[in-house]
Scaffold this motif. Structure first.
Motif, PDB file in Angstrom:
ATOM      1  N   GLN A 254       0.829  -1.201   0.000  1.00 26.57           N
ATOM      2  CA  GLN A 254       0.000   0.000   0.000  1.00 26.57           C
ATOM      3  C   GLN A 254       0.867   1.256   0.000  1.00 26.57           C
ATOM      4  O   GLN A 254       1.905   1.313   0.651  1.00 26.57           O
ATOM      5  CB  GLN A 254      -0.917   0.020   1.231  1.00 26.57           C
ATOM      6  CG  GLN A 254      -1.959   1.119   1.174  1.00 26.57           C
ATOM      7  CD  GLN A 254      -2.938   1.040   2.343  1.00 26.57           C
ATOM      8  OE1 GLN A 254      -2.590   1.387   3.464  1.00 26.57           O
ATOM      9  NE2 GLN A 254      -4.139   0.589   2.070  1.00 26.57           N
ATOM     10  N   ALA A 273      -5.120  10.837  -5.957  1.00 25.73           N
ATOM     11  CA  ALA A 273      -6.379  10.692  -5.210  1.00 25.73           C
ATOM     12  C   ALA A 273      -7.497  10.127  -6.084  1.00 25.73           C
ATOM     13  O   ALA A 273      -8.445   9.517  -5.569  1.00 25.73           O
ATOM     14  CB  ALA A 273      -6.789  12.052  -4.633  1.00 25.73           C
ATOM     15  N   ARG A 274      -7.380  10.326  -7.408  1.00 27.46           N
ATOM     16  CA  ARG A 274      -8.410   9.802  -8.307  1.00 27.46           C
ATOM     17  C   ARG A 274      -8.344   8.280  -8.431  1.00 27.46           C
ATOM     18  O   ARG A 274      -9.258   7.667  -8.973  1.00 27.46           O
ATOM     19  CB  ARG A 274      -8.247  10.416  -9.710  1.00 27.46           C
ATOM     20  CG  ARG A 274      -8.566  11.899  -9.765  1.00 27.46           C
ATOM     21  CD  ARG A 274      -8.377  12.434 -11.174  1.00 27.46           C
ATOM     22  NE  ARG A 274      -9.192  11.694 -12.127  1.00 27.46           N
ATOM     23  CZ  ARG A 274      -8.730  11.107 -13.224  1.00 27.46           C
ATOM     24  NH1 ARG A 274      -7.436  11.160 -13.488  1.00 27.46           N
ATOM     25  NH2 ARG A 274      -9.541  10.476 -14.037  1.00 27.46           N
ATOM     26  N   HIS A 275      -7.268   7.687  -7.939  1.00 24.70           N
ATOM     27  CA  HIS A 275      -7.059   6.247  -8.159  1.00 24.70           C
ATOM     28  C   HIS A 275      -7.027   5.486  -6.830  1.00 24.70           C
ATOM     29  O   HIS A 275      -6.186   4.608  -6.621  1.00 24.70           O
ATOM     30  CB  HIS A 275      -5.771   6.027  -8.962  1.00 24.70           C
ATOM     31  CG  HIS A 275      -5.817   6.658 -10.317  1.00 24.70           C
ATOM     32  ND1 HIS A 275      -6.469   6.092 -11.391  1.00 24.70           N
ATOM     33  CD2 HIS A 275      -5.313   7.834 -10.780  1.00 24.70           C
ATOM     34  CE1 HIS A 275      -6.360   6.885 -12.454  1.00 24.70           C
ATOM     35  NE2 HIS A 275      -5.664   7.942 -12.101  1.00 24.70           N
ATOM     36  N   ARG A 276      -7.965   5.828  -5.961  1.00 23.78           N
ATOM     37  CA  ARG A 276      -8.033   5.147  -4.663  1.00 23.78           C
ATOM     38  C   ARG A 276      -8.327   3.662  -4.822  1.00 23.78           C
ATOM     39  O   ARG A 276      -8.060   2.873  -3.924  1.00 23.78           O
ATOM     40  CB  ARG A 276      -9.127   5.797  -3.804  1.00 23.78           C
ATOM     41  CG  ARG A 276      -8.826   7.217  -3.396  1.00 23.78           C
ATOM     42  CD  ARG A 276      -9.881   7.728  -2.440  1.00 23.78           C
ATOM     43  NE  ARG A 276     -11.180   7.824  -3.094  1.00 23.78           N
ATOM     44  CZ  ARG A 276     -11.604   8.886  -3.778  1.00 23.78           C
ATOM     45  NH1 ARG A 276     -10.816   9.935  -3.901  1.00 23.78           N
ATOM     46  NH2 ARG A 276     -12.791   8.909  -4.333  1.00 23.78           N
ATOM     47  N   ASN A 277      -8.863   3.284  -5.982  1.00 27.07           N
ATOM     48  CA  ASN A 277      -9.199   1.872  -6.205  1.00 27.07           C
ATOM     49  C   ASN A 277      -7.958   0.978  -6.219  1.00 27.07           C
ATOM     50  O   ASN A 277      -8.068  -0.241  -6.137  1.00 27.07           O
ATOM     51  CB  ASN A 277      -9.959   1.715  -7.519  1.00 27.07           C
ATOM     52  CG  ASN A 277      -9.227   2.303  -8.701  1.00 27.07           C
ATOM     53  OD1 ASN A 277      -8.849   3.474  -8.672  1.00 27.07           O
ATOM     54  ND2 ASN A 277      -9.006   1.517  -9.734  1.00 27.07           N
ATOM     55  N   ASP A 279      -5.950   0.876  -3.856  1.00 26.10           N
ATOM     56  CA  ASP A 279      -5.598   0.752  -2.433  1.00 26.10           C
ATOM     57  C   ASP A 279      -4.475   1.723  -2.077  1.00 26.10           C
ATOM     58  O   ASP A 279      -3.462   1.342  -1.475  1.00 26.10           O
ATOM     59  CB  ASP A 279      -5.212  -0.691  -2.099  1.00 26.10           C
ATOM     60  CG  ASP A 279      -5.223  -0.930  -0.577  1.00 26.10           C
ATOM     61  OD1 ASP A 279      -5.864  -0.137   0.126  1.00 26.10           O
ATOM     62  OD2 ASP A 279      -4.578  -1.890  -0.130  1.00 26.10           O
ATOM     63  N   LYS A 281      -3.672   5.449  -0.283  1.00 26.99           N
ATOM     64  CA  LYS A 281      -4.201   6.450   0.647  1.00 26.99           C
ATOM     65  C   LYS A 281      -3.580   7.805   0.345  1.00 26.99           C
ATOM     66  O   LYS A 281      -2.354   7.912   0.196  1.00 26.99           O
ATOM     67  CB  LYS A 281      -3.884   6.061   2.096  1.00 26.99           C
ATOM     68  CG  LYS A 281      -4.380   4.679   2.510  1.00 26.99           C
ATOM     69  CD  LYS A 281      -5.893   4.608   2.514  1.00 26.99           C
ATOM     70  CE  LYS A 281      -6.371   3.251   3.048  1.00 26.99           C
ATOM     71  NZ  LYS A 281      -7.838   3.075   2.867  1.00 26.99           N
ATOM     72  N   THR A 282      -4.420   8.831   0.252  1.00 24.61           N
ATOM     73  CA  THR A 282      -3.914  10.197   0.107  1.00 24.61           C
ATOM     74  C   THR A 282      -4.404  11.018   1.283  1.00 24.61           C
ATOM     75  O   THR A 282      -5.520  10.829   1.772  1.00 24.61           O
ATOM     76  CB  THR A 282      -4.392  10.840  -1.203  1.00 24.61           C
ATOM     77  OG1 THR A 282      -5.811  10.748  -1.291  1.00 24.61           O
ATOM     78  CG2 THR A 282      -3.752  10.175  -2.404  1.00 24.61           C
TER      79      THR A 282
END
Length: 614
Positions: A254, A273-277, A279, A281-282
């Motif tokens: 992660q 942040a657009r790619h939280r998928n 896993d 964390k921002t």
């Protein structure tokens, strides 16, 4: 309808310019996307003011976007545009000095009233003079846009905000750009009358070009012959963000990104942040210190910690970076350099943070430093930074800059299967004997200490900023131990040179002149050296990507040339380092104007040196 003639061009450079609120960056970006799909190589240069909205119609509020596209390899956005599209008198006054006599200048004639040209600083109507000097094309963009959008339920202001898409449609026709991608983008972003307005005026701009007698000819720039594969247009900041995401996948761990918003680095936080998928964390922290400290905490907990900022923010992070060096945790620090010091010119570019990255912390605290050379190279550099950080248990600095961050180029999307996977191996209890886990025992090859996830049974340990003794990590104040630990950490960083490839010379490996570059100067240097060679001059070049430690063969490479020229966007920081290390007469070429090098500036320096030689 009479069919218009089509002329072939090898390359074209266009600059869109207008008020900050005229949508110049969006217009340029969409034209660049269309150009990438047309198969041309391209380079872009967005140049905009720091103010969110400077007074309309003033020089301070002028925003520009330049694109250079060609049927062959492109290294820079071009020194001077072939065409300028100006939305008001201020945009003309701020940019016309870069336009060659006789070149095309397209203006929004509706914006050229007395009040507007006086506000731009003209004392008389500039149009008669512009007609004399350039191929002036006067188009009433405001009126034509309003006419195209009659009947829509939008305010006059909302209608006028669409006129940049009329210009985009016109330029798309003039240079044969496919508009389907722009229309798809509009369809995904807008709906109702706003979608209808932008789509209708875009098509109206194309139709105007086809039917008006102002343009008796349109132009075709054939597709470039480039390596096969799938490409997309990418900026340096997007590539940095995608490199972070790729590291998450390749290292199967992660990622935690802690950041505080600052120009021009914030887009990295936005994109990740657009790619939280994935896993990831921002965390948008309350200040720079909290941002880097949260990333260090994440690393302590066994995650891939990363933080991003620009020069002023890096200054504030330095104490915490020193802690990460002391406790020997992996951390990636991204510095998207801007023109400073202090707030400086936050949207302008500079390479002024090299000495800050090398020596800006307290005491002796070396860390590896990488500098990507292009927007696309930012992706690979981020993956390498994470691998070095984990392998050697150290913070790693990545030095990008505002030019790389915002400019774009075609980027070949890598086959994910070709990227080396390197999952992390954390310390296990069984790795240690009866004495138990020792947090500062060293790998004999890399000198890295083990990375143990805190809280696991029999792997409990403590970290902190106080001097420690080897192996146990217990706090001690013995003077000899302090000196030994400083040397050990320095030896670890110096040993990273084993993971750094030798630097390769582009051109003869010995001769009269070697041009040395680093970071975003790569394009201008490459183009200037190529020009010099086409003129029969013997010039070689190298580009340094690993700023610390330097490649092991660098001194040997430098020693084979009579003269060395080093262009950089600062007061001569790398040239000072190389002079002191190798005692060579390196000639600096420095620029601190907030703008990237022009090809002509480097070519002039090359010619001057070679004239003296000959």
């Amino acid at each position: 309808m009479k069919i218009k003639r089509i002329e072939k061009r090898r390359d074209v450079s266009i600059r869109f310019c207008g008020d900050s609120g005229d949508g110049m960056q969006l217009t340029g970006t969409k034209f660049a996307d269309e150009t990438a799909l047309a198969g041309n190589d391209l380079s872009t240069f967005p140049d905009f003011p720091a103010e969110i909205r400077a007074p309309a119609g003033t020089l301070a509020g002028v925003s520009g976007f330049q694109i250079h596209f060609a049927s062959e390899r492109v290294h820079t956005p071009a020194d001077y545009p072939d065409v300028i599209v100006a939305f008001n008198p201020a945009a003309v006054r701020a940019n016309v000095g870069d336009l060659r006599p006789g070149a095309m200048l397209i203006i929004n004639s509706d914006a050229f009233n007395k009040k507007a040209w006086q506000r731009a600083g003209y004392t008389e109507d500039p149009i008669p003079d512009l007609r004399e000097r350039f191929e002036l094309v006067e188009i009433p963009l405001t009126a034509l846009n309003r006419e195209a959008l009659v009947g829509l339920d939008l305010t006059q202001r909302a209608i006028d905000r669409c006129k940049n898409f009329f210009a985009l449609g016109l330029l798309s026709w003039l240079y044969g750009r496919p508009m389907e991608s722009t229309e798809r983008w509009l369809g995904n972003k807008f709906e109702g009358d706003v979608l209808e307005a932008n789509t209708r005026t875009l098509r109206s701009g194309w139709a105007f070009g086809e039917t008006t007698e102002l343009f008796p000819v349109s132009y075709q720039v054939p597709a470039a012959k480039i390596e096969g594969g799938s490409y997309r247009n990418i900026t340096g900041n997007t590539a940095l963000a995608w490199g972070i995401i790729a590291a998450r996948v390749l290292m199967d761990r992660q990622v935690f990104l802690g950041a505080y918003p600052i120009t021009p680095a914030t887009d990295v936080l936005h994109e990740v942040a657009r790619h939280r998928n994935f896993d990831i964390k921002t965390f948008q922290a309350e200040d720079e210190m909290a941002a880097v400290s949260s990333a260090i905490g994440a690393s302590f907990a066994g995650n891939l910690g990363v933080t991003v900022s620009s020069g002023p923010g890096i200054m504030l992070k330095q104490e915490a970076i020193g802690l990460a060096i002391m406790v020997e945790l992996p951390l990636v620090v991204i510095d998207v350099q801007r023109a400073g010091p202090s707030t400086g010119s936050p949207t302008k570019t500079e390479q002024g943070d090299l000495l800050l990255a090398l020596f800006g912390r307290s005491s002796e605290s070396p860390m590896p430093i990488l500098a990507p050379s292009s927007a696309g190279d930012c992706f690979d550099t981020m993956i390498e930074a994470f691998r070095l950080a984990v392998k050697y248990m150290t913070p790693v600095m990545v030095l990008s800059d505002s030019y790389l961050a915002n400019s774009s180029e075609p980027w070949k999307i890598p086959d994910i299967e070709t990227l080396q996977r390197s999952p992390i191996r954390f310390a296990k209890r069984e790795d240690f004997g009866e004495e138990g886990f020792m947090p500062y025992v060293r790998d004999p090859e890399t000198l890295a200490r083990p990375w143990a996830i805190p809280g696991e049974p029999e792997l409990e340990h403590r970290l902190g900023g106080l001097t420690k003794e080897p192996v146990t990590g217990n706090v001690v104040y013995d003077p000899d131990n302090h000196a030994a630990m400083l040397k050990l950490r320095a030896d670890k960083i110096a040993g990273i040179v084993a993971d750094i490839p030798n630097i390769e010379v582009d051109g003869p490996t010995s001769g009269d002149l070697l041009v040395v570059g680093w970071g975003s100067t790569n394009g201008a240097i490459t183009a200037a050296v190529d020009e010099a060679r086409e003129d029969g001059l013997s010039v070689s070049r190298i580009h340094i990507r690993h700023m610390n430690p330097l490649p092991s063969n660098l001194q040997d490479v430098l020693s084979h040339f009579k003269h060395i020229l080093l262009p950089e966007l600062n007061g001569g920081q790398l040239s000072m380092i190389l002079r002191s290390l190798f005692l060579l007469d390196i000639q600096p070429l420095n620029k601190v104007a907030g703008q990237p090098f022009r090809i002509a500036e480097i070519r002039s320096a090359i010619d001057e040196i070679l004239r003296e030689v000959n």
